[in-house]
Design a protein around this motif. Structure first.
Motif, mmCIF file in Angstrom:
data_model
loop_
_atom_site.group_PDB
_atom_site.id
_atom_site.type_symbol
_atom_site.label_atom_id
_atom_site.label_comp_id
_atom_site.label_asym_id
_atom_site.label_seq_id
_atom_site.Cartn_x
_atom_site.Cartn_y
_atom_site.Cartn_z
ATOM 1 N N PHE A 52 0.725 -1.246 0.002
ATOM 2 C CA PHE A 52 0.077 -0.021 -0.063
ATOM 3 C C PHE A 52 0.874 1.373 -0.046
ATOM 4 C CE2 PHE A 52 -3.589 -2.818 1.461
ATOM 5 C CZ PHE A 52 -4.559 -2.534 0.506
ATOM 6 N N GLY A 53 2.121 1.427 -0.006
ATOM 7 C CA GLY A 53 3.046 2.356 -0.275
ATOM 8 C C GLY A 53 2.974 3.217 1.292
ATOM 9 N N ARG A 54 2.835 2.553 2.300
ATOM 10 C CA ARG A 54 2.882 3.218 3.531
ATOM 11 C C ARG A 54 4.208 3.176 4.080
ATOM 12 N NH1 ARG A 54 -1.595 3.802 6.663
ATOM 13 N NH2 ARG A 54 -0.410 3.411 8.499
ATOM 14 N N ALA A 55 5.066 2.155 3.687
ATOM 15 C CA ALA A 55 6.531 2.186 4.100
ATOM 16 C C ALA A 55 7.541 1.961 3.176
ATOM 17 C CB ALA A 55 6.541 0.951 5.088
ATOM 18 N N PRO A 56 7.962 2.973 2.564
ATOM 19 C CA PRO A 56 8.967 2.849 1.368
ATOM 20 C C PRO A 56 10.339 2.410 1.717
ATOM 21 C CG PRO A 56 8.613 5.152 1.969
ATOM 22 C CD PRO A 56 7.772 4.536 2.794
ATOM 23 N N THR A 57 10.493 2.506 3.175
ATOM 24 C CA THR A 57 12.097 2.223 3.437
ATOM 25 C C THR A 57 12.047 1.370 5.045
ATOM 26 O OG1 THR A 57 11.968 4.088 5.126
ATOM 27 C CG2 THR A 57 12.983 4.677 2.935
ATOM 28 N N LEU A 61 8.889 1.486 7.535
ATOM 29 C CA LEU A 61 8.169 0.381 7.885
ATOM 30 C C LEU A 61 8.200 -0.031 9.500
ATOM 31 C CD1 LEU A 61 6.527 -2.100 6.840
ATOM 32 C CD2 LEU A 61 8.619 -3.069 6.552
ATOM 33 N N ALA A 62 9.282 0.225 10.081
ATOM 34 C CA ALA A 62 9.568 0.141 11.534
ATOM 35 C C ALA A 62 8.353 0.873 12.340
ATOM 36 C CB ALA A 62 10.541 0.155 12.218
ATOM 37 N N ARG A 63 8.353 2.140 11.819
ATOM 38 C CA ARG A 63 7.383 3.160 12.668
ATOM 39 C C ARG A 63 6.025 2.876 12.040
ATOM 40 N NH1 ARG A 63 11.308 6.611 10.663
ATOM 41 N NH2 ARG A 63 10.027 7.225 8.507
ATOM 42 N N ASP A 64 5.774 2.437 11.276
ATOM 43 C CA ASP A 64 4.467 2.091 10.457
ATOM 44 C C ASP A 64 3.600 0.952 11.407
ATOM 45 O OD1 ASP A 64 2.065 2.515 8.974
ATOM 46 O OD2 ASP A 64 2.509 0.577 8.020
ATOM 47 N N LEU A 65 4.679 -0.088 11.674
ATOM 48 C CA LEU A 65 4.442 -1.525 12.393
ATOM 49 C C LEU A 65 4.850 -1.258 13.886
ATOM 50 C CD1 LEU A 65 5.095 -3.970 9.832
ATOM 51 C CD2 LEU A 65 3.000 -2.736 10.257
ATOM 52 N N LEU A 84 10.716 -12.192 -1.833
ATOM 53 C CA LEU A 84 9.463 -11.350 -1.886
ATOM 54 C C LEU A 84 9.713 -10.129 -1.709
ATOM 55 C CD1 LEU A 84 7.647 -13.687 1.051
ATOM 56 C CD2 LEU A 84 7.618 -13.944 -1.470
ATOM 57 N N VAL A 85 10.575 -9.520 -1.269
ATOM 58 C CA VAL A 85 11.014 -8.035 -1.176
ATOM 59 C C VAL A 85 12.463 -7.890 -1.736
ATOM 60 C CG1 VAL A 85 11.492 -6.059 0.482
ATOM 61 C CG2 VAL A 85 9.613 -7.818 0.974
ATOM 62 N N ARG A 86 12.355 -6.819 -2.325
ATOM 63 C CA ARG A 86 13.844 -6.236 -2.920
ATOM 64 C C ARG A 86 14.020 -4.957 -2.323
ATOM 65 N NH1 ARG A 86 11.827 -7.049 -8.443
ATOM 66 N NH2 ARG A 86 10.214 -5.503 -8.467
ATOM 67 N N ARG A 87 15.480 -4.567 -2.226
ATOM 68 C CA ARG A 87 15.988 -3.208 -1.719
ATOM 69 C C ARG A 87 16.743 -2.603 -2.906
ATOM 70 N NH1 ARG A 87 17.766 -6.573 3.043
ATOM 71 N NH2 ARG A 87 17.070 -5.551 4.676
ATOM 72 N N LEU A 88 16.055 -1.220 -3.246
ATOM 73 C CA LEU A 88 16.765 -0.614 -4.338
ATOM 74 C C LEU A 88 17.321 0.771 -3.833
ATOM 75 C CD1 LEU A 88 13.828 -1.092 -6.597
ATOM 76 C CD2 LEU A 88 15.879 -2.238 -6.997
ATOM 77 N N ARG A 89 18.329 1.312 -4.201
ATOM 78 C CA ARG A 89 18.769 2.571 -3.961
ATOM 79 C C ARG A 89 18.101 3.524 -4.484
ATOM 80 N NH1 ARG A 89 22.805 2.582 -0.436
ATOM 81 N NH2 ARG A 89 24.268 0.905 -0.245
ATOM 82 N N ASN A 90 17.932 4.748 -3.845
ATOM 83 C CA ASN A 90 17.126 5.742 -4.257
ATOM 84 C C ASN A 90 17.885 6.452 -5.388
ATOM 85 O OD1 ASN A 90 16.273 8.679 -4.481
ATOM 86 N ND2 ASN A 90 14.744 7.950 -3.104
ATOM 87 N N ASP A 91 17.477 6.898 -6.411
ATOM 88 C CA ASP A 91 18.085 7.732 -7.585
ATOM 89 C C ASP A 91 18.642 8.825 -7.011
ATOM 90 O OD1 ASP A 91 18.232 5.410 -9.044
ATOM 91 O OD2 ASP A 91 16.473 6.206 -10.221
ATOM 92 N N ASP A 92 17.873 9.471 -5.949
ATOM 93 C CA ASP A 92 17.884 10.852 -5.695
ATOM 94 C C ASP A 92 18.830 10.896 -4.542
ATOM 95 O OD1 ASP A 92 16.404 11.975 -7.725
ATOM 96 O OD2 ASP A 92 14.501 11.816 -6.350
ATOM 97 N N ASP A 93 19.074 9.974 -3.587
ATOM 98 C CA ASP A 93 19.833 9.902 -2.499
ATOM 99 C C ASP A 93 20.324 8.569 -2.219
ATOM 100 O OD1 ASP A 93 20.981 10.167 0.193
ATOM 101 O OD2 ASP A 93 19.405 11.187 0.988
ATOM 102 N N ARG A 94 21.481 8.184 -2.528
ATOM 103 C CA ARG A 94 21.851 6.853 -2.569
ATOM 104 C C ARG A 94 22.048 6.188 -1.481
ATOM 105 N NH1 ARG A 94 22.574 3.886 -6.409
ATOM 106 N NH2 ARG A 94 24.615 2.854 -6.057
#
Length: 154
Positions: A52-57, A61-65, A84-94
């Protein structure tokens, strides 16, 4: 004058206790419902929050849950190892690592969502639509109150 006093604060009348026990019972039932997926209710909570996009990092996610950041990182490690999950570096802030569901993660999340729907519909058998809507509204109101509440005086 407040609602609670020394004459009426018992576990079966305590909102905090009742909410906690209901959550624990529901999570235990969902753990069993997800066993064949190799997931727990806590895993599913993380997956659906990402869905649902509630926790992009991981920190979000720790705060949300309401989980410890270290424990959340270990859980994301597990979900990543399961594919089931993948981690990707943010293009704007590595420095920022974004979380997303893999196609397998999305499919597992939706299968588990369908089980959650079936469970809640079973648990709420005998409740009217208005009773359920009222309970949801009251819990949302309580959450909003608690999110903005000042620390209690001792």
């Amino acid at each position: 004058m407040g609602f609670y006093d020394t004459t009426n604060l018992y576990p079966d009348s305590s909102i905090g206790y009742l909410v906690k026990v209901c959550n624990q019972l529901g999570m235990a039932h969902l753990d069993r419902a997800f066993a064949d997926e190799g997931l727990s209710a806590v895993h599913w909570s993380a997956l659906i929050s990402i869905h649902f996009g509630r926790a992009p990092t991981c920190a979000a996610l720790a705060r949300d849950l309401a989980h410890d950041k270290g424990a959340m990182t270990r859980m994301i490690d597990t979900l990543e190892q399961k594919g089931l999950v993948r981690r990707l570096r943010n293009d704007d802030d590595r420095r920022v690592i974004q979380l997303s569901l893999t196609p397998e993660g999305e499919a597992a999340t939706l299968r588990c969502r369908d089980r959650v729907i079936a469970c809640w519909n079973e648990w709420l058998t005998g409740w009217t639509h208005d009773e359920i809507t009222t309970l949801i509204a009251q819990l949302q109101r309580l959450r909003a109150t608690l999110e903005t509440a000042a620390p209690c005086a001792a």
